[in-house]
Every structure is written in C-alpha cells, then in structure tokens.
Design a protein around this motif. Structure first.
Motif, PDB file in Angstrom:
ATOM      1  N   VAL A 197       0.850  -1.201   0.000  1.00  0.00           N
ATOM      2  CA  VAL A 197       0.000   0.000   0.000  1.00  0.00           C
ATOM      3  C   VAL A 197       0.877   1.240   0.000  1.00  0.00           C
ATOM      4  O   VAL A 197       2.013   1.225   0.494  1.00  0.00           O
ATOM      5  CB  VAL A 197      -0.942   0.031   1.230  1.00  0.00           C
ATOM      6  N   LEU A 198       0.331   2.303  -0.567  1.00  0.00           N
ATOM      7  CA  LEU A 198       0.963   3.614  -0.462  1.00  0.00           C
ATOM      8  C   LEU A 198       0.420   4.298   0.782  1.00  0.00           C
ATOM      9  O   LEU A 198      -0.799   4.419   0.945  1.00  0.00           O
ATOM     10  CB  LEU A 198       0.639   4.465  -1.687  1.00  0.00           C
ATOM     11  N   SER A 199       1.303   4.753   1.650  1.00  0.00           N
ATOM     12  CA  SER A 199       0.846   5.431   2.864  1.00  0.00           C
ATOM     13  C   SER A 199       1.888   6.448   3.286  1.00  0.00           C
ATOM     14  O   SER A 199       2.965   6.545   2.697  1.00  0.00           O
ATOM     15  CB  SER A 199       0.589   4.427   3.997  1.00  0.00           C
ATOM     16  N   GLY A 200       1.544   7.186   4.339  1.00  0.00           N
ATOM     17  CA  GLY A 200       2.487   8.120   4.923  1.00  0.00           C
ATOM     18  C   GLY A 200       3.306   7.436   6.005  1.00  0.00           C
ATOM     19  O   GLY A 200       3.482   6.220   6.002  1.00  0.00           O
ATOM     20  N   THR A 201       3.775   8.214   6.955  1.00  0.00           N
ATOM     21  CA  THR A 201       4.615   7.706   8.038  1.00  0.00           C
ATOM     22  C   THR A 201       3.908   7.883   9.376  1.00  0.00           C
ATOM     23  O   THR A 201       2.938   8.644   9.483  1.00  0.00           O
ATOM     24  CB  THR A 201       5.952   8.467   8.073  1.00  0.00           C
ATOM     25  N   PRO A 202       4.370   7.192  10.426  1.00  0.00           N
ATOM     26  CA  PRO A 202       3.746   7.360  11.750  1.00  0.00           C
ATOM     27  C   PRO A 202       3.850   8.800  12.242  1.00  0.00           C
ATOM     28  O   PRO A 202       4.724   9.566  11.819  1.00  0.00           O
ATOM     29  CB  PRO A 202       4.561   6.417  12.643  1.00  0.00           C
ATOM     30  N   LEU A 203       2.955   9.161  13.163  1.00  0.00           N
ATOM     31  CA  LEU A 203       3.001  10.487  13.770  1.00  0.00           C
ATOM     32  C   LEU A 203       4.146  10.567  14.767  1.00  0.00           C
ATOM     33  O   LEU A 203       4.456   9.602  15.460  1.00  0.00           O
ATOM     34  CB  LEU A 203       1.685  10.798  14.488  1.00  0.00           C
ATOM     35  N   GLY A 204       4.765  11.730  14.845  1.00  0.00           N
ATOM     36  CA  GLY A 204       5.816  11.957  15.815  1.00  0.00           C
ATOM     37  C   GLY A 204       5.366  12.937  16.888  1.00  0.00           C
ATOM     38  O   GLY A 204       4.206  13.356  16.937  1.00  0.00           O
ATOM     39  N   VAL A 205       6.275  13.311  17.761  1.00  0.00           N
ATOM     40  CA  VAL A 205       5.984  14.275  18.815  1.00  0.00           C
ATOM     41  C   VAL A 205       5.757  15.650  18.176  1.00  0.00           C
ATOM     42  O   VAL A 205       6.501  16.055  17.276  1.00  0.00           O
ATOM     43  CB  VAL A 205       7.135  14.337  19.830  1.00  0.00           C
ATOM     44  N   ASP A 206       4.716  16.353  18.644  1.00  0.00           N
ATOM     45  CA  ASP A 206       4.377  17.669  18.097  1.00  0.00           C
ATOM     46  C   ASP A 206       4.178  17.624  16.589  1.00  0.00           C
ATOM     47  O   ASP A 206       4.534  18.560  15.864  1.00  0.00           O
ATOM     48  CB  ASP A 206       5.458  18.703  18.442  1.00  0.00           C
TER      49      ASP A 206
END
Length: 260
Positions: A197-206
C-alpha cells in the motif's frame, strides 16, 4: 529524530483545510460553497502549472462519469455525502444492519497522510480525486438515507478493500512500524504481511498531522450527530455507541502519542 523532520511545508495549509471543513454557517466571510462537479477557476489562465492539474482533474472526473457506477451501496464503494453544504467522502466497508453501514472517511490531502492512511492508486481508477486518501483511523457509521444525497464515485476491488482493512487492523492494535515519522513522505509499505500500500509515516511528537486528524475526526463526528438526530430512536441505539467508541479510542491514541 530531528525537529526539522516534523516541520515540512505540507499542502494544503492547515488553515485552508480547517475553513473547508467548517460548517456552512461557520464558513469564512466571502467563501463560496463549490457545487458538485464545479472546478475553481485559476487566478491566471496562462499559468500552465495551474491549468495542467485542472485538466487532469477534469479527465479523471470524466472517467468517473463515464463509468456510471450503480447507486446501490456495497462494500468497497466510494461514496460522496452532503453535509452542511459540503461534500464528504466515505469508503464503505460493511453493512452492519439493514441500511446501517460502517466505513472510513476519505479525503484528498496526501501530504498529510499518516502510516494508517491509504492512498488510492492508478489501478483503482476511476474514482473521485477528492476522495483518494482513505483514513482507516477515522471510522464512521452511516445510515443510507435520502438526506445524504449520496453518490457512488468509485469502487475498490476485493483485494484492494482487503488491503485497506489490513491497514485499519494495524491501526486498531497500534502495531509498531519500523518507519520514522516524516510528514509529507509517501512510500510503499507492506500491510498485514501481504498487501503493498501507499501510505504516509507514523506520527511523531508535536506532529502537525495530529491537528489535521483532529479536524477530520470532528467532521466525522458532526456528520454522525446529524444523522443520529434524524434517525428513528430504534436505530439511534445502534449507531451512537459505534461512533462514540471509535472516537474515544482514537482520541486516547493521539494523547498517548503526544505524551511520548
């Protein structure tokens, strides 16, 4: 992780997304609601950088119109619904009861994608470009009603729907991913050990994408509340716990992520 990773210039700006998702009564002064199928006119007709995307957008919408999807709801179908004068997208997952459906909100802001967003690909065409980003973290329950003015604007194959479900399952258990937070980055990854799948990346701090997700969660909640208010009491008991449960889970996850 360096702070610069989380300070990418994402498009469109969050302020524009916020105003677009605002209810018709809260829209910024002078902002016009765009009718379905209408295209915003470029500020300079000679600007090829604007005309080319509009031409491609028109081509893709013509392909959707030519496909003439049946109006019947079914798993994997991408539908538009009318809410507060604006069109919102939903990818249907499954029918829960009679005309009550579970699905995921769909949007268009690829720059803001997280690891649990799935971008539709050329192999999924034709589909409405406004709804080419499937937010598997943003689950919504809808009752098929005339007030939604729903239209089917795309349809995923069984395999692609299974891939979206696999990403949703990863979000549901918060499966760790060996991917660094990097807003604006889109890449192929494997979901469920099987699907690409095409996706973004995990969320980080702030991470600025946390606020983006909050805006779409709020939009989904307003839509669910509107539908519940117009639903018979017997059906309301089915719809409300589903929407509230997913909201609580995601809100808790966002708080835990921000605290790390």
């Amino acid at each position: 992780m360096q702070d610069t990773q989380l300070k990418a210039d994402l498009w469109p700006p969050l302020s524009l997304i916020r105003s677009t998702l605002a209810g018709a009564g809260d829209a910024a002064a002078g902002e016009a609601l765009v009718p379905a199928g209408a295209e915003p006119a470029p500020s300079r007709a000679s600007d090829a950088s604007l005309l080319l995307p509009l031409t491609e957008l028109a081509r893709r919408r013509e392909a959707v119109a030519a496909r003439a999807f049946p109006a019947r709801w079914a798993p994997g179908r991408l539908v538009s619904v009318l809410h507060e004068g604006r069109l919102l997208g939903v990818l249907l997952d499954k029918c829960l009861h009679d005309k009550l459906w579970r699905g995921w909100m769909a949007a268009s802001e690829a720059d803001w994608a997280s690891a649990y967003d799935v971008l539709l690909e050329p192999g999924d065409e034709p589909f409405e470009p406004m709804f080419g980003l499937i937010q598997t973290w943003n689950v919504i329950t809808l009752e098929q009603r005339p007030q939604l003015c729903a239209r089917v604007l795309g349809e995923l194959s069984d395999t692609r729907l299974a891939a979206v479900r696999a990403v949703h399952d990863e979000w549901a258990v918060q499966q760790p991913l060996a991917i660094a937070p990097e807003p604006g980055r889109i890449a192929l990854r494997t979901a469920g050990g099987v699907f690409s799948v095409l996706s973004g990346t995990p969320l980080g701090v702030d991470d600025p994408r946390s606020e983006y997700q909050g805006l779409y969660l709020e939009a989904a909640t307003r839509l669910a509340i509107q539908l519940q208010a117009a639903t018979k009491p017997g059906t309301l008991a089915l719809a409300a716990p589903v929407a509230e449960g997913w909201w609580s889970r995601l809100a808790g996850w966002v708080r835990r992520t921000a605290a790390k």
